[in-house]
Design an enzyme around this catalytic site. Structure first.
Site, short mmCIF file in Angstrom:
data_model
loop_
_atom_site.label_atom_id
_atom_site.label_comp_id
_atom_site.label_asym_id
_atom_site.label_seq_id
_atom_site.Cartn_x
_atom_site.Cartn_y
_atom_site.Cartn_z
N LYS A 44 0.80 -1.21 0.00
CA LYS A 44 0.00 0.00 0.00
C LYS A 44 0.85 1.27 0.00
CE LYS A 44 -0.97 1.40 3.85
NZ LYS A 44 -1.35 1.65 5.24
N THR A 45 1.81 1.32 0.88
CA THR A 45 2.66 2.51 0.96
C THR A 45 3.43 2.70 -0.35
OG1 THR A 45 2.92 2.00 3.28
CG2 THR A 45 4.35 3.68 2.39
N ASP A 228 -4.03 8.17 3.44
CA ASP A 228 -3.63 6.84 3.88
C ASP A 228 -4.55 6.39 5.02
OD1 ASP A 228 -2.10 4.58 4.04
OD2 ASP A 228 -0.50 5.50 5.22
N GLU A 229 -4.73 5.09 5.19
CA GLU A 229 -5.54 4.54 6.29
C GLU A 229 -6.90 5.22 6.38
OE1 GLU A 229 -4.39 1.98 7.76
OE2 GLU A 229 -2.27 2.17 8.26
N GLN A 268 -9.20 -3.68 8.43
CA GLN A 268 -8.21 -3.29 9.44
C GLN A 268 -8.65 -2.05 10.22
OE1 GLN A 268 -3.89 -3.87 8.63
NE2 GLN A 268 -4.56 -4.06 6.51
N ARG A 659 0.37 -9.93 10.62
CA ARG A 659 1.69 -9.36 10.91
C ARG A 659 2.79 -10.37 10.62
NH1 ARG A 659 0.59 -5.11 9.65
NH2 ARG A 659 -1.36 -6.13 9.12
#
Length: 832
Positions: A44-45, A228-229, A268, A659
């Site tokens: 994503k980043t 973002d997010e 998330q 994770r």
DNA sequence: AACACGTCGGTTTTT
DNA sequence: CCGACGTGTT
């Protein structure tokens, strides 16, 4: 090979070369509103940063036309670092930062229009709480009925929803009173020239809303807004984005604003408790008429056993936008499940397992222990400490939150803004200079009566108290004079010595660490100046924006803007800008409030990483232990009663699972010390939601709750393979044979671990065999069991704790709510 | 003004 | 059980 070239006739862009098709289409989207659903570990980043680089490279945007918003400073920093690795571009020319960081920048630029003093200070949560306590004392508010903590929560909540006191719906007298306090708090902040975190957002939003020239300026300016997010945005943040993008004002020309690219993952979303609204994603699609939605489902992080577990778990949630992670990696190892007799023994098992991992070549920093609540870390820390294994706990006190640092900052803030009463009160008598509570109360009354700050009220205070406080004020004033024209490092250094702080901690017995921290503050000030470039060029933020990209020697990635955009670059000045630029000190103080820094404990060492699941979001590790997988803990008891709460817990578990790259352990314990009492917890319901084929039970799988104790119709779903989960083992065994590899590099780990089964593993030792559950059987109740009570009717057992005569159960009754009952007294009948 | 004692509370967290 | 915080004592 290059299916997507950046422009007809051009050579393929190296920027896109390593992206997959999904990512590439996201990066090369047209300049229109779009939503990217980015699964965990899907790059994503990377997509976000490459998108920006691509826009610049294509000449579709200039640095000044880009805004990229994140939630954490870490994410913002990461974005800037990666971006400057991709393109020789001055990242500081773009508006990249956190919501609050950008709002701060905006309000500093327009402080006059925002009705704030040039020197406004930012209150962190500690400061906010003490400001509220001060207010309550001042107005003699009953802190039994209105605990300051609760008022703080109320005020923050109102601001998150974009509500000023007048806009808060008043249902009852209690709310009415709270709203009045909120109003008083607002007046106090305004008088003192301070803003809390919520205020940064709200004030910015209102300024955009109410000031058309400023609004239109930024709408025209930011051609590309990237967020973002997005699933974690609250109501106000979404409204703020709408304002900037030209969708906020009814009837406004919607073509003025730039294109919004929202990146997020509804699975998330784990911050509902602080106002996050997943619903913003759906609202965004509707209100912005989003035409482009792209899902990033290719996962580059985990083996498929881990991913399958995550997918299956999250599949139990309803109302998802729908997404399924896939990987090209093999199945990898099975997810290991361990049941311990006690929390102590669970920690001991982990230590043994970690020792083995480290022996096999895993770096300690690649091993993480995740837990639902901070209280769980203690027993694990003890075990690690006794085993002399280095570890690092996340989430402690951070650098700028330490008391000695806050004291020093309070002095510095008073230099900037003498009206900051929170800072005034913090240090007026620290180090002690004989100014007692009596004196300050007098001063506060005086200030209240004349509606001014404490600093202004001093001259009216007579007598011994007046003289003492006047001495303090004079000292600050002298210091302010002395520091004019000095560089930041010298200012900080001078203040910590002249204030007497350094001397105070030097003479204190336990003060060595604090002295060290104060010295570290001087260093922090210096490196801040270096990073921000105040030394070279004292110009403010706006000046940077006019830097010509062409002047930077860009070679093949030339960023020369076309004539029209350059003309725009030349005219970046917003209407009503305050010409003045913030001093290095002002910028440093804002930095300290907005970025509290790391908790310094053993940072950098190769240590086992301990943290809550929440703080693990965004991180990844080779090996992950998720501990305390028990009903009441995970899912947490406070979140189990309603569906939304439970679904958020499930998302939290989803975050935890994803994770792990290579190895994942899930453990639970039959007993656990909590609040000084032993609790008997059932294993988490989340185990039932994971596919059996992905799992490997390190301990004999216990009979299900319902079958163990004469509760009709039991035992069916669980009794298929009471042993070690042969299904899962079989599959994973096959995958081992077919060339399982642990990240390529650590082959030692590979050979030691793989193919030998786990017969030598400490987890298999008979000493760890679970103890029989005597206490549970004595009353025969289990969590989630339905029971009948003569008075309260039918209910469900939520929690069991204590043993023998002390045994108690928390039961949620359909009609009478949740009650704690002593099992030796209450007459309960199990209901099938 | 420093220390001792009692009470209370106890998911998750960034800005 | 354990830490934070507030009140009361020397």
């Amino acid at each position: 090979m290059f299916l997507f070239t950046d422009a007809p006739g051009d050579a393929p862009s190296p920027l896109l070369a390593t992206l997959n098709a999904e990512q590439r289409s996201a990066v090369t989207l047209p300049a229109e509103h779009a939503l990217i659903l980015a699964g965990a570990g899907s790059g994503k980043t990377r997509v976000l940063t490459t998108r920006i680089a691509w826009l610049l490279h294509q000449g579709l945007a200039t640095p000044g036309g880009i805004m990229a918003v994140t939630f954490t400073n870490k994410a913002a920093k990461e974005m800037m670092t990666r971006l400057s690795g991709m393109l020789p571009v001055n990242v500081r020319a773009m508006w990249i930062g956190t919501f609050h960081g950008l709002c701060n920048r905006f309000l500093r630029t327009h402080c006059k229009a925002a009705n704030l003093p040039l020197t406004f200070q930012i209150l962190d949560m500690q400061d906010q709480l003490s400001a509220i306590k001060r207010l309550c004392k001042q107005y003699a508010i009953d802190d039994e009925r209105f605990p300051p903590k609760e008022l703080q929560w109320f005020i923050a909540g109102c601001k998150e929803d974009g509500m000023r006191p007048a806009a808060v719906p008043v249902r009852d007298a209690l709310t009415q009173k709270k709203v009045e306090i909120y109003q008083l708090y607002e007046e106090q902040c305004q008088r003192e020239g301070v803003v809390d975190f919520g205020e940064l957002m709200l004030r910015s939003y209102e300024l955009l809303r109410d000031n058309a020239p400023i609004r239109e300026h930024y709408q025209r300016r930011f051609r590309h807004i990237l967020i973002d997010e997005f699933q974690d945005t609250n109501k106000l943040q979404y409204a703020w984005i709408k304002m900037l993008a030209g969708k906020g004002v009814e009837g406004e020309d919607h073509h003025t604003g730039g294109a919004v690219l929202a990146v997020g993952d509804d699975d998330q979303s784990i911050y509902a408790f602080r106002g996050a609204r997943v619903g913003n994603m759906a609202d965004f699609v509707r209100e912005f008429a989003v035409q482009h939605q792209i899902k990033l489902e290719q996962n580059y992080r985990s083996y498929s056993n881990i991913l399958d577990a995550a997918n299956a778990l999250i599949g139990h949630n309803s109302r998802r936008l729908g997404k399924n992670l896939r990987t090209e990696q093999g199945p990898g190892e099975p997810v290991r499940v361990y049941e311990a007799p006690s929390d102590f023994s669970e920690a001991q098992w982990m230590v043994d397992e970690m020792r083995q991992l480290v022996r096999d070549g895993v770096e300690r920093k690649e091993i993480a222990v995740l837990y639902r609540s901070n209280a769980q870390s203690r027993v694990i820390e003890t075990a690690l400490f006794n085993a002399a294994i280095p570890y690092r706990v996340y989430g402690g006190l951070r650098f700028f939150e330490r008391a000695e640092i806050k004291h020093a900052l309070a002095y510095l803030r008073l230099l900037e803004n003498p009206n900051d009463d929170t800072s005034f009160m913090r240090v007026v008598n620290f180090p002690a200079r004989g100014i007692g509570a009596r004196s300050t109360e007098q001063l506060q009354d005086l200030a209240k009566a004349s509606g001014c700050s404490l600093h202004h009220a001093v001259s009216a205070l007579s007598g011994r108290a007046g003289a003492a406080i006047a001495g303090f004020v004079a000292k600050i004033d002298v210091l302010r004079e002395q520091t004019i024209g000095l560089n930041l490092r010298t200012i900080v250094s001078l203040v910590i010595s002249e204030s007497g702080l350094l001397e105070h901690y030097r003479t204190e017995r336990e003060g060595a660490d604090r002295v060290e921290n104060l010295e570290e503050l001087v260093n922090a000030a210096e490196s801040f100046v270096m990073q921000e470039g105040f030394g070279r060029d004292a110009s403010g933020l706006e000046a940077e924006l006019t830097q010509s990209p062409a002047s930077q020697g860009l070679g093949s990635l030339d960023l020369v803007a076309d004539a029209s955009t350059r003309a725009y670059e030349d005219n970046l000045e917003a209407p009503g800008e305050t010409g003045e630029t913030p001093s290095p000190l002002a910028a440093f103080l804002a930095h300290a409030a907005l970025e509290a820094g790391d908790n310094m404990a053993q940072a950098g060492q190769d240590a086992i990483q301990l943290m809550t699941v929440h703080s693990a979001k965004g991180l990844e590790f080779d090996c992950v232990f998720i501990t305390g997988m028990e009903e009441g803990l995970f899912p947490h008891e406070n979140a189990m009663s309603d569906r939304d709460g439970l679904e958020e817990e499930r998302r939290l578990m989803y975050v935890a699972i994803t994770r792990a790259r290579a190895r994942l352990y899930l453990s639970h314990s039959q007993t656990r010390m909590l609040h000084g009492q032993t609790r008997f917890n059932l294993k988490s319901r989340f185990f039932d939601e994971l596919p059996e084929v992905c799992l490997k039970w390190l301990t004999p799988k216990r009979q299900p709750a319902t079958s163990a104790y004469a509760l009709g119709g039991a035992g069916r779903a669980w009794s298929d393979d009471g042993g070690y989960g042969s299904g899962g083992y079989g599959r994973s065994g096959a995958s081992h044979g077919s060339g399982y590899s642990y990240g390529g590099a650590s082959s030692a780990y590979n050979s030691a671990r793989v193919g030998q089964g786990d017969s030598a593993s400490p987890s298999q030792r008979s000493a760890d065999a679970p103890v029989p559950r005597k206490d549970a059987s004595s009353h025969g109740l289990q969590v989630r069991q339905k029971v009948f009570h003569g008075k309260f009717g039918e209910g469900t057992v939520l929690t069991l704790e204590g043993a023998g005569d002390d045994a108690r159960a928390q039961i949620s009754f359909a009609r009478h709510g949740t009650k704690w009952l002593a099992l030796s007294v209450a007459k309960l009948t199990p209901v099938p």
